[in-house]
Design a protein around this motif. Structure first.
Motif, PDB file in Angstrom:
ATOM      1  N   ALA A 207       0.811  -1.221   0.000  1.00 48.33           N
ATOM      2  CA  ALA A 207       0.000   0.000   0.000  1.00 48.33           C
ATOM      3  C   ALA A 207       0.843   1.268   0.000  1.00 48.33           C
ATOM      4  O   ALA A 207       0.335   2.353  -0.272  1.00 48.33           O
ATOM      5  CB  ALA A 207      -0.930   0.006   1.206  1.00 48.33           C
ATOM      6  N   SER A 208       2.125   1.138   0.314  1.00 47.57           N
ATOM      7  CA  SER A 208       2.955   2.341   0.480  1.00 47.57           C
ATOM      8  C   SER A 208       3.559   2.835  -0.824  1.00 47.57           C
ATOM      9  O   SER A 208       4.187   3.887  -0.847  1.00 47.57           O
ATOM     10  CB  SER A 208       4.074   2.061   1.483  1.00 47.57           C
ATOM     11  N   PHE A 209       3.405   2.094  -1.909  1.00 40.77           N
ATOM     12  CA  PHE A 209       3.899   2.545  -3.205  1.00 40.77           C
ATOM     13  C   PHE A 209       2.720   3.042  -4.053  1.00 40.77           C
ATOM     14  O   PHE A 209       1.624   2.471  -4.009  1.00 40.77           O
ATOM     15  CB  PHE A 209       4.601   1.388  -3.941  1.00 40.77           C
ATOM     16  N   PRO A 210       2.896   4.059  -4.884  1.00 35.37           N
ATOM     17  CA  PRO A 210       4.153   4.780  -5.059  1.00 35.37           C
ATOM     18  C   PRO A 210       4.176   6.141  -4.378  1.00 35.37           C
ATOM     19  O   PRO A 210       5.120   6.886  -4.514  1.00 35.37           O
ATOM     20  CB  PRO A 210       4.193   4.967  -6.586  1.00 35.37           C
ATOM     21  N   ASP A 211       3.099   6.486  -3.648  1.00 34.64           N
ATOM     22  CA  ASP A 211       2.931   7.875  -3.219  1.00 34.64           C
ATOM     23  C   ASP A 211       3.256   8.167  -1.767  1.00 34.64           C
ATOM     24  O   ASP A 211       3.299   9.315  -1.361  1.00 34.64           O
ATOM     25  CB  ASP A 211       1.483   8.320  -3.486  1.00 34.64           C
ATOM     26  N   ALA A 212       3.430   7.121  -0.931  1.00 33.45           N
ATOM     27  CA  ALA A 212       3.640   7.366   0.500  1.00 33.45           C
ATOM     28  C   ALA A 212       4.978   8.050   0.733  1.00 33.45           C
ATOM     29  O   ALA A 212       5.982   7.697   0.126  1.00 33.45           O
ATOM     30  CB  ALA A 212       3.589   6.052   1.265  1.00 33.45           C
ATOM     31  N   LEU A 213       4.969   9.021   1.620  1.00 28.75           N
ATOM     32  CA  LEU A 213       6.202   9.761   1.927  1.00 28.75           C
ATOM     33  C   LEU A 213       6.342   9.918   3.431  1.00 28.75           C
ATOM     34  O   LEU A 213       5.374  10.123   4.144  1.00 28.75           O
ATOM     35  CB  LEU A 213       6.178  11.146   1.277  1.00 28.75           C
ATOM     36  N   ASN A 214       7.602   9.816   3.886  1.00 23.06           N
ATOM     37  CA  ASN A 214       7.960  10.130   5.272  1.00 23.06           C
ATOM     38  C   ASN A 214       7.072   9.415   6.282  1.00 23.06           C
ATOM     39  O   ASN A 214       6.458  10.023   7.148  1.00 23.06           O
ATOM     40  CB  ASN A 214       7.898  11.650   5.501  1.00 23.06           C
ATOM     41  N   GLN A 215       6.986   8.086   6.154  1.00 22.61           N
ATOM     42  CA  GLN A 215       6.240   7.273   7.104  1.00 22.61           C
ATOM     43  C   GLN A 215       7.115   6.987   8.322  1.00 22.61           C
ATOM     44  O   GLN A 215       8.308   6.741   8.196  1.00 22.61           O
ATOM     45  CB  GLN A 215       5.820   5.949   6.454  1.00 22.61           C
ATOM     46  N   ARG A 216       6.520   7.008   9.513  1.00 23.27           N
ATOM     47  CA  ARG A 216       7.259   6.759  10.750  1.00 23.27           C
ATOM     48  C   ARG A 216       6.427   5.823  11.614  1.00 23.27           C
ATOM     49  O   ARG A 216       5.261   6.098  11.876  1.00 23.27           O
ATOM     50  CB  ARG A 216       7.529   8.073  11.491  1.00 23.27           C
ATOM     51  N   ARG A 217       7.032   4.705  12.045  1.00 25.64           N
ATOM     52  CA  ARG A 217       6.286   3.725  12.813  1.00 25.64           C
ATOM     53  C   ARG A 217       7.241   2.876  13.630  1.00 25.64           C
ATOM     54  O   ARG A 217       8.419   2.745  13.291  1.00 25.64           O
ATOM     55  CB  ARG A 217       5.442   2.837  11.890  1.00 25.64           C
ATOM     56  N   ALA A 218       6.708   2.272  14.697  1.00 30.14           N
ATOM     57  CA  ALA A 218       7.480   1.337  15.525  1.00 30.14           C
ATOM     58  C   ALA A 218       7.213  -0.074  15.015  1.00 30.14           C
ATOM     59  O   ALA A 218       6.066  -0.442  14.761  1.00 30.14           O
ATOM     60  CB  ALA A 218       7.081   1.471  16.991  1.00 30.14           C
ATOM     61  N   VAL A 219       8.267  -0.866  14.878  1.00 28.15           N
ATOM     62  CA  VAL A 219       8.161  -2.213  14.309  1.00 28.15           C
ATOM     63  C   VAL A 219       9.016  -3.162  15.146  1.00 28.15           C
ATOM     64  O   VAL A 219      10.121  -2.817  15.563  1.00 28.15           O
ATOM     65  CB  VAL A 219       8.649  -2.231  12.840  1.00 28.15           C
ATOM     66  N   GLU A 220       8.489  -4.367  15.369  1.00 28.38           N
ATOM     67  CA  GLU A 220       9.278  -5.419  16.011  1.00 28.38           C
ATOM     68  C   GLU A 220      10.015  -6.200  14.927  1.00 28.38           C
ATOM     69  O   GLU A 220       9.407  -6.624  13.943  1.00 28.38           O
ATOM     70  CB  GLU A 220       8.377  -6.362  16.807  1.00 28.38           C
ATOM     71  N   VAL A 221      11.331  -6.366  15.087  1.00 26.82           N
ATOM     72  CA  VAL A 221      12.134  -7.037  14.070  1.00 26.82           C
ATOM     73  C   VAL A 221      12.819  -8.258  14.680  1.00 26.82           C
ATOM     74  O   VAL A 221      12.956  -8.384  15.903  1.00 26.82           O
ATOM     75  CB  VAL A 221      13.181  -6.084  13.457  1.00 26.82           C
ATOM     76  N   LEU A 222      13.254  -9.151  13.792  1.00 23.64           N
ATOM     77  CA  LEU A 222      13.859 -10.423  14.188  1.00 23.64           C
ATOM     78  C   LEU A 222      15.329 -10.421  13.808  1.00 23.64           C
ATOM     79  O   LEU A 222      15.674 -10.255  12.636  1.00 23.64           O
ATOM     80  CB  LEU A 222      13.125 -11.578  13.488  1.00 23.64           C
ATOM     81  N   LEU A 223      16.203 -10.628  14.794  1.00 19.36           N
ATOM     82  CA  LEU A 223      17.640 -10.689  14.528  1.00 19.36           C
ATOM     83  C   LEU A 223      18.041 -12.112  14.148  1.00 19.36           C
ATOM     84  O   LEU A 223      17.277 -13.066  14.294  1.00 19.36           O
ATOM     85  CB  LEU A 223      18.426 -10.223  15.753  1.00 19.36           C
ATOM     86  N   ARG A 224      19.258 -12.238  13.666  1.00 17.33           N
ATOM     87  CA  ARG A 224      19.726 -13.548  13.211  1.00 17.33           C
ATOM     88  C   ARG A 224      19.755 -14.566  14.346  1.00 17.33           C
ATOM     89  O   ARG A 224      19.491 -15.764  14.135  1.00 17.33           O
ATOM     90  CB  ARG A 224      21.130 -13.408  12.613  1.00 17.33           C
ATOM     91  N   ASP A 225      20.044 -14.133  15.577  1.00 17.36           N
ATOM     92  CA  ASP A 225      20.135 -15.065  16.702  1.00 17.36           C
ATOM     93  C   ASP A 225      18.762 -15.458  17.258  1.00 17.36           C
ATOM     94  O   ASP A 225      18.670 -16.172  18.255  1.00 17.36           O
ATOM     95  CB  ASP A 225      21.005 -14.482  17.816  1.00 17.36           C
ATOM     96  N   GLY A 226      17.686 -14.990  16.614  1.00 16.52           N
ATOM     97  CA  GLY A 226      16.337 -15.350  17.048  1.00 16.52           C
ATOM     98  C   GLY A 226      15.713 -14.384  18.035  1.00 16.52           C
ATOM     99  O   GLY A 226      14.530 -14.511  18.358  1.00 16.52           O
ATOM    100  N   SER A 227      16.480 -13.428  18.536  1.00 15.26           N
ATOM    101  CA  SER A 227      15.923 -12.442  19.466  1.00 15.26           C
ATOM    102  C   SER A 227      15.172 -11.364  18.688  1.00 15.26           C
ATOM    103  O   SER A 227      15.337 -11.207  17.473  1.00 15.26           O
ATOM    104  CB  SER A 227      17.040 -11.801  20.293  1.00 15.26           C
ATOM    105  N   THR A 228      14.321 -10.639  19.382  1.00 15.03           N
ATOM    106  CA  THR A 228      13.561  -9.562  18.754  1.00 15.03           C
ATOM    107  C   THR A 228      13.949  -8.229  19.373  1.00 15.03           C
ATOM    108  O   THR A 228      14.352  -8.157  20.532  1.00 15.03           O
ATOM    109  CB  THR A 228      12.045  -9.780  18.913  1.00 15.03           C
ATOM    110  N   ARG A 229      13.823  -7.189  18.584  1.00  8.63           N
ATOM    111  CA  ARG A 229      14.064  -5.821  19.039  1.00  8.63           C
ATOM    112  C   ARG A 229      12.947  -4.944  18.491  1.00  8.63           C
ATOM    113  O   ARG A 229      12.238  -5.314  17.543  1.00  8.63           O
ATOM    114  CB  ARG A 229      15.417  -5.291  18.527  1.00  8.63           C
ATOM    115  N   THR A 230      12.802  -3.787  19.092  1.00  9.19           N
ATOM    116  CA  THR A 230      11.828  -2.813  18.611  1.00  9.19           C
ATOM    117  C   THR A 230      12.580  -1.640  18.000  1.00  9.19           C
ATOM    118  O   THR A 230      13.482  -1.089  18.631  1.00  9.19           O
ATOM    119  CB  THR A 230      10.927  -2.324  19.755  1.00  9.19           C
ATOM    120  N   VAL A 231      12.210  -1.283  16.782  1.00  3.61           N
ATOM    121  CA  VAL A 231      12.882  -0.184  16.095  1.00  3.61           C
ATOM    122  C   VAL A 231      11.849   0.826  15.623  1.00  3.61           C
ATOM    123  O   VAL A 231      10.690   0.481  15.377  1.00  3.61           O
ATOM    124  CB  VAL A 231      13.712  -0.675  14.886  1.00  3.61           C
ATOM    125  N   ILE A 232      12.289   2.063  15.510  1.00  2.00           N
ATOM    126  CA  ILE A 232      11.519   3.078  14.808  1.00  2.00           C
ATOM    127  C   ILE A 232      12.022   3.090  13.376  1.00  2.00           C
ATOM    128  O   ILE A 232      13.225   3.213  13.129  1.00  2.00           O
ATOM    129  CB  ILE A 232      11.717   4.471  15.440  1.00  2.00           C
TER     130      ILE A 232
END
Length: 450
Positions: A207-232
């Motif tokens: 949904a973010s293509f092609p017109d979305a600009l400057n989106q900011r959100r918090a997302v939970e991501v998965l690292l290689r070691d299986g742990s999770t972190r929260t990033v902006i």
């Protein structure tokens, strides 16, 4: 290039003699489906016998960019810019090294069975193992400054194309996720997300293509070691030199800040709980109980509803504490509270008033019905020993009914009735008298014991 006939998949079979793998695709609503393959292709590319099927591998172009959709090799025969000469692609297949392939793509005539959908023959003239450690040049050559600028940033940065594949990752991005650059380039961004978040992320990306600009959100991501972190993630849409949109995403790790916020939220919820609840029994505490009493009496006054209020006091509780200790006394209080709550109506309110004293608000009933309820509780309590010592306890109670008194006046009345119940030998319920119109004159006094 002249068309060949599908009927004679003999064309594909004939390539076996030259050790050339041949694939036949059918274009189904702009989706290429593999419908046949010769023996060489089945052997070299590990293809089964079930057709039609989707590709058992992922196509990459010569620069190792995903060749999906209109860039799939089978779709190129309809491209006016496609060359009839050999073209170079890569194949990525599960548990196999990346392979470079040389293709020649030819359109086929419609088969004799009346299927008028387009068919394409792909001859695979050469299959070699590609250098998996080589880092492909994924950004257009016109953007080396962008590559250098993003590479030196201390925060994680990536470039993602329309299909969701990583086109560039800088050093900080690789360090954060624990991967090498070659392990992330050309991988889909889903690789970096916990599985439960992937469907929503796919929808957001589409949904973010092609017109979305400057989106900011918090997302939970998965690292290689299986742990999770929260990033902006703060991203924007950029276009490469061919005008194709792509995400440039900047990542900032906020895991510690988010954990701190969660701890503060938990503490705030705990403080809110303690502001209204008794920490030992979980019942409403005295301060909040007074507010509930005022609200109930106000509602009774406004709508003319009956409401009775009772004060309960556990008998000989000091002796229990002295003989068995305060931990046993605490267990008595919690067990007693749980038993009473289970036996009351959902509309009733049970409050720890302090120590071994409890306040009970009983809307919709008069003082005599309230007395019956309390007598039933005394009986039930006699049949339910409490604490690990199986102690049988009782309580004394004073009951009053609201008749335009203030909350303070009503509490004084039921406190006096409680004193009478204790004076009468405990384990009983006394009803506070109701004052009639002339001051100082009371009637309807009642007293009961079991």
């Amino acid at each position: 290039m002249p068309r060949q006939s599908v009927d004679a998949s003999s064309t594909a079979d004939g390539l076996d003699t030259l050790n050339i793998a041949a694939l036949i695709y059918r274009i189904d609503e702009d989706v290429p489906l593999l419908v046949d393959a010769n023996e060489t292709a089945r052997r070299l590319l590990s293809i089964g016998d079930s057709f039609p099927t989707a590709d058992p591998w992922h196509w990459l172009d010569a620069r190792r960019c995903p060749a999906t959709g209109a860039r799939h090799p089978a779709m190129l025969e309809d491209d006016s810019h496609a060359s009839p000469q050999w073209q170079y692609f890569h194949l990525r297949q599960s548990r196999k090294p990346l392979r470079a392939v040389k293709l020649k793509i030819s359109p086929l005539d419609a088969p004799a069975d009346g299927d008028h959908r387009r068919h394409v023959l792909i001859a695979v003239g050469e299959i070699t193992e590609a250098d998996s450690d080589a880092t492909p040049s994924l950004l257009p050559q016109a953007e080396p400054q962008l590559h250098q600028m993003l590479g030196n940033l201390p925060m994680g940065v990536c470039v993602i194309d329309v299909e969701g594949y990583l086109r560039l990752v800088n050093r900080a991005f690789c360090r954060f996720f624990g991967y090498t650059e070659s392990e992330l380039l050309n991988a889909h961004f889903r690789k970096l997300l916990p599985e439960q978040h992937r469907p929503a992320a796919d929808q957001y990306h589409a949904a973010s293509f092609p017109d979305a600009l400057n989106q900011r959100r918090a997302v939970e991501v998965l690292l290689r070691d299986g742990s999770t972190r929260t990033v902006i993630i703060e991203d924007t849409i950029n276009h490469d030199d061919l005008g194709r949109p792509q995400h440039i995403a900047f990542l900032v790790d906020i895991t510690e800040r988010r954990n701190l916020e969660r701890r503060l939220e938990q503490k705030n919820r705990r403080l809110e709980y303690l502001a209204t609840r008794d920490d030992l029994t979980g019942l409403h505490n005295r301060r909040f109980g007074l507010e509930l009493l005022e609200q109930t009496l106000e509602r009774s006054q406004r709508y003319g509803e009956k409401v009775s209020v009772a004060m309960l006091d556990l008998d000989y509780f000091k002796e229990i504490n002295d003989q068995y200790g305060h931990p046993v006394g605490d267990t008595i209080l919690t067990d007693f509270s749980r038993l009473v709550v289970e036996l009351l109506r959902a509309s009733d309110t049970f409050i720890r008033w302090g120590g071994e004293e409890f306040l009970m608000i009983l809307p919709g009933i008069d003082r005599f019905a309230a007395q019956t309820t309390l007598n039933r509780l005394i009986e039930q309590l006699h049949d339910h020993p409490l604490s690990p010592y199986d102690l049988r306890i009782s309580f004394s109670a004073g009951v009053g009914e609201h008749h335009h008194q203030t909350s303070k006046g009503l509490l004084e009345e039921i406190d006096q009735a409680l004193y009478q119940a204790k004076s009468a030998g405990r384990g009983c319920v006394a009803i506070a008298p109701i004052c009639v119109s002339r001051p100082g004159q009371c009637c309807n006094q009642a007293f009961s014991s079991l």
